[in-house]
Write a protein that holds these residues in place. Structure first.
Motif, PDB file in Angstrom:
ATOM      1  N   THR A  33      15.657  -4.438 -28.114  1.00 58.13           N
ATOM      2  CA  THR A  33      16.814  -5.125 -27.550  1.00 58.13           C
ATOM      3  C   THR A  33      17.112  -6.343 -28.418  1.00 58.13           C
ATOM      4  OG1 THR A  33      16.212  -4.417 -25.333  1.00 58.13           O
ATOM      5  CG2 THR A  33      17.712  -6.292 -25.503  1.00 58.13           C
ATOM      6  N   VAL A  34      18.350  -6.452 -28.871  1.00 58.89           N
ATOM      7  CA  VAL A  34      18.789  -7.602 -29.656  1.00 58.89           C
ATOM      8  C   VAL A  34      19.742  -8.410 -28.786  1.00 58.89           C
ATOM      9  CG1 VAL A  34      20.018  -8.363 -31.726  1.00 58.89           C
ATOM     10  CG2 VAL A  34      18.550  -6.354 -31.814  1.00 58.89           C
ATOM     11  N   GLY A  35      19.528  -9.714 -28.757  1.00 58.98           N
ATOM     12  CA  GLY A  35      20.374 -10.589 -27.956  1.00 58.98           C
ATOM     13  C   GLY A  35      20.684 -11.853 -28.723  1.00 58.98           C
ATOM     14  N   THR A  36      21.210 -12.835 -28.020  1.00 51.54           N
ATOM     15  CA  THR A  36      21.564 -14.101 -28.648  1.00 51.54           C
ATOM     16  C   THR A  36      21.178 -15.261 -27.747  1.00 51.54           C
ATOM     17  OG1 THR A  36      23.331 -15.396 -29.656  1.00 51.54           O
ATOM     18  CG2 THR A  36      23.929 -14.084 -27.743  1.00 51.54           C
ATOM     19  N   HIS A  37      20.970 -16.410 -28.354  1.00 52.20           N
ATOM     20  CA  HIS A  37      20.695 -17.630 -27.604  1.00 52.20           C
ATOM     21  C   HIS A  37      21.889 -18.585 -27.693  1.00 52.20           C
ATOM     22  CE1 HIS A  37      19.203 -18.196 -31.750  1.00 52.20           C
ATOM     23  NE2 HIS A  37      19.737 -19.404 -31.618  1.00 52.20           N
ATOM     24  N   GLU A  38      22.993 -18.096 -28.215  1.00 53.64           N
ATOM     25  CA  GLU A  38      24.206 -18.891 -28.400  1.00 53.64           C
ATOM     26  C   GLU A  38      25.324 -18.347 -27.507  1.00 53.64           C
ATOM     27  OE1 GLU A  38      24.515 -21.513 -30.498  1.00 53.64           O
ATOM     28  OE2 GLU A  38      22.497 -21.316 -31.325  1.00 53.64           O
ATOM     29  N   ALA A  39      26.212 -19.224 -27.065  1.00 56.74           N
ATOM     30  CA  ALA A  39      27.365 -18.789 -26.272  1.00 56.74           C
ATOM     31  C   ALA A  39      28.373 -18.031 -27.135  1.00 56.74           C
ATOM     32  CB  ALA A  39      28.031 -19.998 -25.621  1.00 56.74           C
ATOM     33  N   ASN A  40      28.483 -18.424 -28.414  1.00 51.59           N
ATOM     34  CA  ASN A  40      29.436 -17.801 -29.327  1.00 51.59           C
ATOM     35  C   ASN A  40      28.757 -17.622 -30.684  1.00 51.59           C
ATOM     36  OD1 ASN A  40      31.765 -16.817 -30.470  1.00 51.59           O
ATOM     37  ND2 ASN A  40      32.631 -18.834 -30.876  1.00 51.59           N
ATOM     38  N   PRO A  41      27.930 -16.593 -30.839  1.00 55.22           N
ATOM     39  CA  PRO A  41      27.183 -16.429 -32.089  1.00 55.22           C
ATOM     40  C   PRO A  41      28.111 -16.179 -33.280  1.00 55.22           C
ATOM     41  CG  PRO A  41      26.912 -14.511 -30.680  1.00 55.22           C
ATOM     42  CD  PRO A  41      27.671 -15.514 -29.894  1.00 55.22           C
ATOM     43  N   THR A  42      27.819 -16.870 -34.378  1.00 55.34           N
ATOM     44  CA  THR A  42      28.646 -16.731 -35.580  1.00 55.34           C
ATOM     45  C   THR A  42      27.824 -16.412 -36.828  1.00 55.34           C
ATOM     46  OG1 THR A  42      28.502 -19.116 -35.962  1.00 55.34           O
ATOM     47  CG2 THR A  42      30.412 -18.329 -34.723  1.00 55.34           C
ATOM     48  N   MET A  43      26.491 -16.471 -36.727  1.00 51.47           N
ATOM     49  CA  MET A  43      25.624 -16.205 -37.879  1.00 51.47           C
ATOM     50  C   MET A  43      24.446 -15.355 -37.419  1.00 51.47           C
ATOM     51  SD  MET A  43      25.478 -19.990 -39.657  1.00 51.47           S
ATOM     52  CE  MET A  43      24.450 -20.610 -38.360  1.00 51.47           C
ATOM     53  N   ASP A  44      23.799 -14.691 -38.359  1.00 51.42           N
ATOM     54  CA  ASP A  44      22.653 -13.859 -38.001  1.00 51.42           C
ATOM     55  C   ASP A  44      21.520 -14.674 -37.385  1.00 51.42           C
ATOM     56  OD1 ASP A  44      22.067 -15.060 -40.436  1.00 51.42           O
ATOM     57  OD2 ASP A  44      21.100 -13.300 -41.282  1.00 51.42           O
ATOM     58  N   GLN A  45      21.427 -15.952 -37.724  1.00 55.77           N
ATOM     59  CA  GLN A  45      20.388 -16.816 -37.154  1.00 55.77           C
ATOM     60  C   GLN A  45      20.584 -17.042 -35.656  1.00 55.77           C
ATOM     61  OE1 GLN A  45      22.162 -17.484 -39.895  1.00 55.77           O
ATOM     62  NE2 GLN A  45      20.834 -18.233 -41.517  1.00 55.77           N
ATOM     63  N   CYS A  46      21.734 -16.701 -35.131  1.00 56.35           N
ATOM     64  CA  CYS A  46      22.030 -16.870 -33.700  1.00 56.35           C
ATOM     65  C   CYS A  46      21.526 -15.694 -32.869  1.00 56.35           C
ATOM     66  CB  CYS A  46      23.529 -17.012 -33.481  1.00 56.35           C
ATOM     67  SG  CYS A  46      24.269 -18.428 -34.310  1.00 56.35           S
ATOM     68  N   THR A  47      21.005 -14.661 -33.511  1.00 53.43           N
ATOM     69  CA  THR A  47      20.548 -13.479 -32.786  1.00 53.43           C
ATOM     70  C   THR A  47      19.020 -13.438 -32.731  1.00 53.43           C
ATOM     71  OG1 THR A  47      20.592 -12.116 -34.773  1.00 53.43           O
ATOM     72  CG2 THR A  47      22.592 -12.161 -33.444  1.00 53.43           C
ATOM     73  N   ASP A  48      18.510 -12.732 -31.727  1.00 51.04           N
ATOM     74  CA  ASP A  48      17.064 -12.667 -31.495  1.00 51.04           C
ATOM     75  C   ASP A  48      16.660 -11.238 -31.150  1.00 51.04           C
ATOM     76  OD1 ASP A  48      16.650 -15.649 -31.366  1.00 51.04           O
ATOM     77  OD2 ASP A  48      17.975 -15.389 -29.640  1.00 51.04           O
ATOM     78  N   CYS A  49      15.461 -10.868 -31.573  1.00 57.29           N
ATOM     79  CA  CYS A  49      14.866  -9.626 -31.093  1.00 57.29           C
ATOM     80  C   CYS A  49      14.224  -9.943 -29.748  1.00 57.29           C
ATOM     81  CB  CYS A  49      13.822  -9.092 -32.063  1.00 57.29           C
ATOM     82  SG  CYS A  49      13.016  -7.603 -31.447  1.00 57.29           S
ATOM     83  N   GLN A  50      14.826  -9.484 -28.681  1.00 58.52           N
ATOM     84  CA  GLN A  50      14.316  -9.784 -27.354  1.00 58.52           C
ATOM     85  C   GLN A  50      13.158  -8.874 -26.963  1.00 58.52           C
ATOM     86  OE1 GLN A  50      17.964  -9.850 -25.042  1.00 58.52           O
ATOM     87  NE2 GLN A  50      18.220 -12.016 -25.506  1.00 58.52           N
ATOM     88  N   SER A  51      12.778  -7.966 -27.847  1.00 57.67           N
ATOM     89  CA  SER A  51      11.598  -7.126 -27.629  1.00 57.67           C
ATOM     90  C   SER A  51      10.344  -7.772 -28.215  1.00 57.67           C
ATOM     91  CB  SER A  51      11.810  -5.747 -28.268  1.00 57.67           C
ATOM     92  OG  SER A  51      12.923  -5.115 -27.685  1.00 57.67           O
ATOM     93  N   PHE A  52      10.495  -8.930 -28.863  1.00 56.36           N
ATOM     94  CA  PHE A  52       9.366  -9.639 -29.474  1.00 56.36           C
ATOM     95  C   PHE A  52       8.337 -10.003 -28.419  1.00 56.36           C
ATOM     96  CE2 PHE A  52       7.214 -13.656 -30.313  1.00 56.36           C
ATOM     97  CZ  PHE A  52       6.587 -13.389 -31.511  1.00 56.36           C
ATOM     98  N   ARG A  53       7.081  -9.728 -28.727  1.00 53.13           N
ATOM     99  CA  ARG A  53       5.941 -10.144 -27.888  1.00 53.13           C
ATOM    100  C   ARG A  53       4.877 -10.708 -28.820  1.00 53.13           C
ATOM    101  NH1 ARG A  53       9.338 -10.036 -24.871  1.00 53.13           N
ATOM    102  NH2 ARG A  53       9.786  -8.538 -23.273  1.00 53.13           N
ATOM    103  N   LYS A  54       4.436 -11.933 -28.537  1.00 53.62           N
ATOM    104  CA  LYS A  54       3.442 -12.589 -29.378  1.00 53.62           C
ATOM    105  C   LYS A  54       2.135 -11.796 -29.374  1.00 53.62           C
ATOM    106  CE  LYS A  54       1.408 -17.192 -30.101  1.00 53.62           C
ATOM    107  NZ  LYS A  54       0.470 -16.768 -31.025  1.00 53.62           N
TER     108      LYS A  54
END
Length: 55
Positions: A33-54
């Motif tokens: 699952t890929v998501g974002t932590h920004e209200a209006n993402p404009t760069m790849d740095q604004c996206t997150d792999c929400q499947s990440f587990r430490k």
């Protein structure tokens, strides 16, 4: 989860993720699952792999 499984459709080099394939730069999950932590993402740095587990 089989960490020896390399899903060649999902490249990943985050080795401290619990889902990282032990044998290469791939994810061991069938899908992610890929998501974002920004209200209006404009760069790849604004996206997150929400499947990440430490590890």
């Amino acid at each position: 989860m089989d960490l020896n499984y390399a899903n060649h459709a999902i490249r990943c080099n985050v080795e401290n993720c619990a889902n990282h394939c032990c044998c290469g730069d791939y994810c061991s999950l069938n899908n992610i699952t890929v998501g974002t932590h920004e209200a209006n993402p404009t760069m790849d740095q604004c996206t997150d792999c929400q499947s990440f587990r430490k590890k």
